[in-house]
Design a protein around this motif. Structure first.
Motif, PDB file in Angstrom:
ATOM      1  N   SER A  61      22.886  10.873  66.500  1.00 22.40           N
ATOM      2  CA  SER A  61      22.414  12.330  66.893  1.00 22.40           C
ATOM      3  C   SER A  61      23.274  13.031  67.667  1.00 22.40           C
ATOM      4  O   SER A  61      22.985  14.194  67.788  1.00 22.40           O
ATOM      5  N   HIS A  62      24.534  12.529  68.030  1.00 24.09           N
ATOM      6  CA  HIS A  62      25.578  13.433  68.757  1.00 24.09           C
ATOM      7  C   HIS A  62      26.740  13.013  68.880  1.00 24.09           C
ATOM      8  O   HIS A  62      27.266  12.058  69.280  1.00 24.09           O
ATOM      9  N   CYS A  63      27.680  13.993  68.191  1.00 24.06           N
ATOM     10  CA  CYS A  63      29.110  13.517  67.921  1.00 24.06           C
ATOM     11  C   CYS A  63      29.693  14.673  68.046  1.00 24.06           C
ATOM     12  O   CYS A  63      29.134  16.022  67.631  1.00 24.06           O
ATOM     13  N   HIS A  64      30.971  14.924  68.462  1.00 22.73           N
ATOM     14  CA  HIS A  64      31.997  16.174  68.326  1.00 22.73           C
ATOM     15  C   HIS A  64      33.227  15.830  67.476  1.00 22.73           C
ATOM     16  O   HIS A  64      34.157  15.156  68.286  1.00 22.73           O
ATOM     17  N   LEU A  65      33.154  16.243  66.335  1.00 24.66           N
ATOM     18  CA  LEU A  65      34.498  16.036  65.443  1.00 24.66           C
ATOM     19  C   LEU A  65      35.173  17.192  65.281  1.00 24.66           C
ATOM     20  O   LEU A  65      34.425  18.363  65.098  1.00 24.66           O
ATOM     21  N   PHE A 153      19.262  23.076  67.990  1.00 24.50           N
ATOM     22  CA  PHE A 153      20.277  23.651  68.826  1.00 24.50           C
ATOM     23  C   PHE A 153      20.728  22.962  70.047  1.00 24.50           C
ATOM     24  O   PHE A 153      20.262  22.239  70.288  1.00 24.50           O
ATOM     25  N   LYS A 154      21.873  23.675  70.750  1.00 25.59           N
ATOM     26  CA  LYS A 154      22.154  23.128  71.742  1.00 25.59           C
ATOM     27  C   LYS A 154      22.598  24.223  72.950  1.00 25.59           C
ATOM     28  O   LYS A 154      23.407  25.304  72.571  1.00 25.59           O
ATOM     29  N   LEU A 155      22.342  24.079  74.141  1.00 26.32           N
ATOM     30  CA  LEU A 155      22.719  25.008  75.105  1.00 26.32           C
ATOM     31  C   LEU A 155      23.290  24.128  76.222  1.00 26.32           C
ATOM     32  O   LEU A 155      22.808  23.010  76.653  1.00 26.32           O
ATOM     33  N   VAL A 242      20.347  16.091  76.101  1.00 23.39           N
ATOM     34  CA  VAL A 242      21.248  15.125  75.385  1.00 23.39           C
ATOM     35  C   VAL A 242      21.964  14.164  76.501  1.00 23.39           C
ATOM     36  O   VAL A 242      21.890  14.393  77.675  1.00 23.39           O
ATOM     37  N   HIS A 243      22.442  12.991  76.113  1.00 23.52           N
ATOM     38  CA  HIS A 243      23.064  12.031  77.136  1.00 23.52           C
ATOM     39  C   HIS A 243      22.744  12.037  78.266  1.00 23.52           C
ATOM     40  O   HIS A 243      23.273  11.922  79.207  1.00 23.52           O
ATOM     41  N   LEU A 244      21.208  11.732  78.543  1.00 25.88           N
ATOM     42  CA  LEU A 244      20.688  11.186  79.722  1.00 25.88           C
ATOM     43  C   LEU A 244      21.331  10.038  80.366  1.00 25.88           C
ATOM     44  O   LEU A 244      21.476   8.928  79.678  1.00 25.88           O
ATOM     45  N   THR A 329      26.225   8.618  70.607  1.00 23.16           N
ATOM     46  CA  THR A 329      27.396   8.326  71.445  1.00 23.16           C
ATOM     47  C   THR A 329      27.891   9.322  72.167  1.00 23.16           C
ATOM     48  O   THR A 329      28.562   9.119  73.100  1.00 23.16           O
ATOM     49  N   ASP A 330      27.733  10.382  71.862  1.00 19.50           N
ATOM     50  CA  ASP A 330      28.450  11.641  72.346  1.00 19.50           C
ATOM     51  C   ASP A 330      30.147  11.426  72.109  1.00 19.50           C
ATOM     52  O   ASP A 330      30.828  11.766  72.979  1.00 19.50           O
ATOM     53  N   HIS A 331      30.342  10.819  70.887  1.00 17.22           N
ATOM     54  CA  HIS A 331      31.698  10.654  70.686  1.00 17.22           C
ATOM     55  C   HIS A 331      32.646  12.082  70.694  1.00 17.22           C
ATOM     56  O   HIS A 331      32.044  12.955  69.889  1.00 17.22           O
TER      57      HIS A 331
HETATM   58 ZN    ZN Z   1      28.465  16.091  73.612  1.00 18.18          ZN
END
Ligand code: ZN
Ligand code: URP
Length: 505
Positions: A61-65, A153-155, A242-244, A329-331
């Motif tokens: 659910s959460h990565c930054h590539l 979306f994300k803020l 996200v990422h609590l 993971t917030d990779h």
């Molecule tokens: Zn992140």
């Protein structure tokens, strides 16, 4: 070579959010044909899964590539390396954060991310759209994104002067989002106070990575979640955190959900498994690669930071009782060179790799010690993200007609994490040395057999962009209340606000 012919997975334990049953799974090309007590057909490939868990492919659910974090700073992993790593670890779909940078339209942000991923990703992929500001025109642009298959979306409430938005922007964005039925994920930390605390530490000569945690105390996560929650409740908008990372924030989520807030929460393996001893001792070192202790602490510089060991047990309990709904993971990977180049902790690139280890960590530290059941494992690693982001039942489910994304997981395999076993481009892992029980043995993505005997095939075929749909109302009576092993409960609609998006989480 991979194959999409008919394949029968026999003799395994098929794990779903509802139960664990001895069953066989037949794949036919890109989709699942049937699940049950099945006999082999002539000519089909049979894979013996005796002793294995057979589960839907993981959803990240959460990565930054391939994320640009500054003029000369881009994450170590792009869609080629990042998704290879994901696949090897049993994740068959990643939802990455396409990003609208200042001055861009949402469509420009999305188009850039399609260019980054197409032909490179070997998992299937979907996008959230991260907005670094709010513009009045975005109210209509959100609808354009829905038409493009982007429904979340994300803020950021942190990262002042780059991505942070103000409360009035949050209000406007949530109002527009609620009108469409989309959701917004929030990075909850108070960016203004982080700035003040950072300046105070640096002025005192506290420049080492140890002090990153001092500038990001858990109170700032809790404060911004409560502030956000008041705005979102006023609007009646779906929103998620996200990422609590902290016990106190999880308690706020539990209370908000009990009173019917349309709030969902994600946590990450690093907050469940690692703790703030990774920052070492207070020190103000000279930066540089030669300083091994400082570099080790910089590996753990991420936001929010790692918390106290006591927070972990509270997060596991929250994951088991439904307060936390899924684990991403917030990779966001950087090489050691990128981490070492910063002058002080405030300049260290934030983030760590983790895509490949998500399932194995959840199994080792969640299922093996009995903190979560096998059903809950599957639910938080796959099904709930698919449900929440509008990918279900195509993803997150082993059912006829669903995509043939299947993980064969060996629950007995014992191994020790070291980066040479992984496929990302960071060159290091914050989990090095951990002893794990449970490992991905085989992975099928869209019917292609892409991990065989824990080895990623040499030429994995490219993945596909998958559209996220808006959630439709769910018939809650179709879902059992308790999960397979009686311990934790995977689905309690009464505890949740019965919104279209949240009842199955
Ligand atoms: Zn992140
Ligand atoms: O440290 C982190 N988490 N970096 C990635 C960006 C974000 O905050 O999600």
């Amino acid at each position: 070579m991979t194959t999409t012919m008919k394949t029968l997975l026999t003799g395994g334990l098929v794990v779903s959010p509802q139960d664990v049953q001895a069953a066989d799974v037949r794949l036919d090309g890109e989709t699942i044909l049937e699940v049950g007590q099945l006999t082999p057909h002539e000519g089909e490939t049979v894979l013996d899964c005796t002793g294995m868990l057979v589960m839907p492919g993981g959803i990240e659910s959460h990565c930054h590539l391939d994320l640009e974090c500054g003029p000369e700073l881009t994450t170590a992993d792009d869609f080629a390396t990042g998704t290879r790593s994901a696949l090897a670890g049993g994740t068959t779909t990643v939802i990455d954060f396409a990003t609208q940078f200042h001055g861009q339209s949402l469509a420009q942000g999305l188009a850039r991310w399609h260019e980054k991923a197409a032909g490179k990703a070997v998992t299937d992929y979907a996008f959230h759209l991260a907005m670094t500001q709010w513009q009045p025109s975005f109210a209509t642009e959100l609808a354009d994104m829905v038409a493009e298959g982007v429904t979340s979306f994300k803020l950021y409430l942190a990262y002042r002067h780059s991505m942070m938005v103000e409360d009035d922007e949050v209000f406007a964005a949530l109002t527009a989002s609620a009108a469409l039925g989309t959701t917004i994920g929030f990075h909850c930390e108070n960016g203004r106070i982080i700035d003040a605390l950072t300046q105070r530490e640096v002025a005192a000569g506290h420049t080492g990575a140890y002090y990153h945690q001092m500038a990001h105390p858990p109170e700032l996560e809790r404060e911004s979640l409560v502030r956000l929650g008041a705005i979102a409740d006023l609007v009646g908008a779906d929103h998620y955190i996200v990422h609590l990372s902290a016990a106190a924030t999880a308690a706020e989520v539990r209370a908000a959900r009990a009173r019917g807030s349309r709030l969902v929460a994600e946590t990450c393996p690093q907050y469940l498994v690692l703790d703030n001893t990774a920052y070492g001792q207070p020190r103000a070192p000279l930066p540089g690669e030669e300083d091994g202790e400082e570099l080790a602490a910089r590996i753990a510089v991420m936001s929010p930071p790692l918390r106290a060991a006591a927070d972990q047990e509270a997060l596991w309990a929250a994951l088991a009782d439904g307060t936390l709904s899924f684990v991403g993971t917030d990779h966001c990977s950087f090489t050691l060179e990128q981490k070492a180049a910063a002058a002080d902790f405030a300049a260290v690139p934030n983030g760590a790799p983790g895509l490949e280890l998500r399932l194995a960590l959840l199994h080792s530290f969640g299922v093996v010690p009995g903190r979560i059941s096998r059903s809950r494992f599957v639910e938080v690693a796959s099904t709930n993200a698919a449900r929440y982001f509008g990918l279900h039942p195509r993803k997150g489910e082993l059912a006829p007609g669903s995509d043939a994304d299947v993980v064969v997981f060996d629950p007995q395999a014992r191994w020790t994490v070291s980066h040479d076993l992984l496929h990302d481009a960071a060159g290091h892992t914050p989990y090095a040395g951990l002893q794990l029980t449970g490992r991905v043995r085989d992975v099928f993505r869209g019917g292609h057999h892409m991990v065989r005997g824990a080895e990623l095939v040499a030429d994995p075929p490219p993945g596909r962009f998958v559209r996220c749909e808006l959630p439709s109302p769910v018939d809650v009576t179709k879902h059992p209340l308790a999960s397979d092993e009686g311990g934790d409960v995977g689905f309690v609609p009464e505890r949740l606000g019965l919104t279209a998006r949240t009842p199955t989480l």
